[in-house]
Scaffold this motif. Structure first.
Motif, PDB file in Angstrom:
ATOM      1  N   THR A 182       0.810  -1.217   0.000  1.00  0.00           N
ATOM      2  CA  THR A 182       0.000   0.000   0.000  1.00  0.00           C
ATOM      3  C   THR A 182       0.841   1.263   0.000  1.00  0.00           C
ATOM      4  N   ARG A 183       2.128   1.113   0.317  1.00  0.00           N
ATOM      5  CA  ARG A 183       3.030   2.276   0.310  1.00  0.00           C
ATOM      6  C   ARG A 183       4.440   1.800  -0.017  1.00  0.00           C
ATOM      7  N   PHE A 184       5.070   2.468  -0.951  1.00  0.00           N
ATOM      8  CA  PHE A 184       6.474   2.200  -1.290  1.00  0.00           C
ATOM      9  C   PHE A 184       7.138   3.552  -1.462  1.00  0.00           C
ATOM     10  N   ASP A 185       7.717   4.037  -0.377  1.00  0.00           N
ATOM     11  CA  ASP A 185       8.253   5.392  -0.317  1.00  0.00           C
ATOM     12  C   ASP A 185       9.773   5.347  -0.444  1.00  0.00           C
ATOM     13  N   THR A 186      10.298   5.748  -1.605  1.00  0.00           N
ATOM     14  CA  THR A 186      11.743   5.705  -1.838  1.00  0.00           C
ATOM     15  C   THR A 186      12.474   6.858  -1.164  1.00  0.00           C
ATOM     16  N   PHE A 232      -1.992  -8.013   4.538  1.00  0.00           N
ATOM     17  CA  PHE A 232      -1.956  -9.414   4.106  1.00  0.00           C
ATOM     18  C   PHE A 232      -3.019 -10.226   4.832  1.00  0.00           C
ATOM     19  N   GLU A 233      -3.319 -11.376   4.252  1.00  0.00           N
ATOM     20  CA  GLU A 233      -4.137 -12.381   4.919  1.00  0.00           C
ATOM     21  C   GLU A 233      -3.677 -13.741   4.440  1.00  0.00           C
ATOM     22  N   LEU A 234      -3.832 -14.749   5.303  1.00  0.00           N
ATOM     23  CA  LEU A 234      -3.402 -16.087   4.936  1.00  0.00           C
ATOM     24  C   LEU A 234      -4.085 -17.130   5.790  1.00  0.00           C
ATOM     25  N   THR A 235      -4.017 -18.371   5.337  1.00  0.00           N
ATOM     26  CA  THR A 235      -4.537 -19.512   6.078  1.00  0.00           C
ATOM     27  C   THR A 235      -3.371 -20.442   6.366  1.00  0.00           C
ATOM     28  N   VAL A 236      -3.240 -20.870   7.616  1.00  0.00           N
ATOM     29  CA  VAL A 236      -2.175 -21.802   8.000  1.00  0.00           C
ATOM     30  C   VAL A 236      -2.801 -23.085   8.540  1.00  0.00           C
ATOM     31  N   GLY A 292      -3.936  -8.529   8.451  1.00  0.00           N
ATOM     32  CA  GLY A 292      -2.537  -8.375   8.827  1.00  0.00           C
ATOM     33  C   GLY A 292      -1.971  -7.109   8.199  1.00  0.00           C
ATOM     34  N   ARG A 293      -0.998  -6.521   8.871  1.00  0.00           N
ATOM     35  CA  ARG A 293      -0.424  -5.265   8.415  1.00  0.00           C
ATOM     36  C   ARG A 293       1.063  -5.253   8.701  1.00  0.00           C
ATOM     37  N   PHE A 294       1.853  -4.628   7.841  1.00  0.00           N
ATOM     38  CA  PHE A 294       3.282  -4.506   8.087  1.00  0.00           C
ATOM     39  C   PHE A 294       3.803  -3.147   7.636  1.00  0.00           C
ATOM     40  N   ASP A 295       4.866  -2.706   8.291  1.00  0.00           N
ATOM     41  CA  ASP A 295       5.605  -1.499   7.962  1.00  0.00           C
ATOM     42  C   ASP A 295       7.080  -1.843   8.100  1.00  0.00           C
TER      43      ASP A 295
END
Length: 42
Positions: A4-8, A17-21, A35-38
């Motif tokens: 959602t963001r790619f700041d150079t 993200f989402e997933l099944t385990v 799910g979220r990441f930075d």
């Protein structure tokens, strides 16, 4: 996974993200949603 963001300039990448385990024994599954990441890039 969706980026959602790619700041150079600030060197940051963010997204969601989402997933099944499946458990090791293979009997149960679990869903991860919203799910979220930075990450800081160097």
């Amino acid at each position: 996974m969706t980026i959602t963001r790619f700041d150079t300039v600030a060197h940051v990448v963010s997204g969601t993200f989402e997933l099944t385990v499946r458990e090791e024994n293979g009997l149960e599954t679990h869903q991860l949603t919203d799910g979220r990441f930075d990450l800081t890039l160097e």
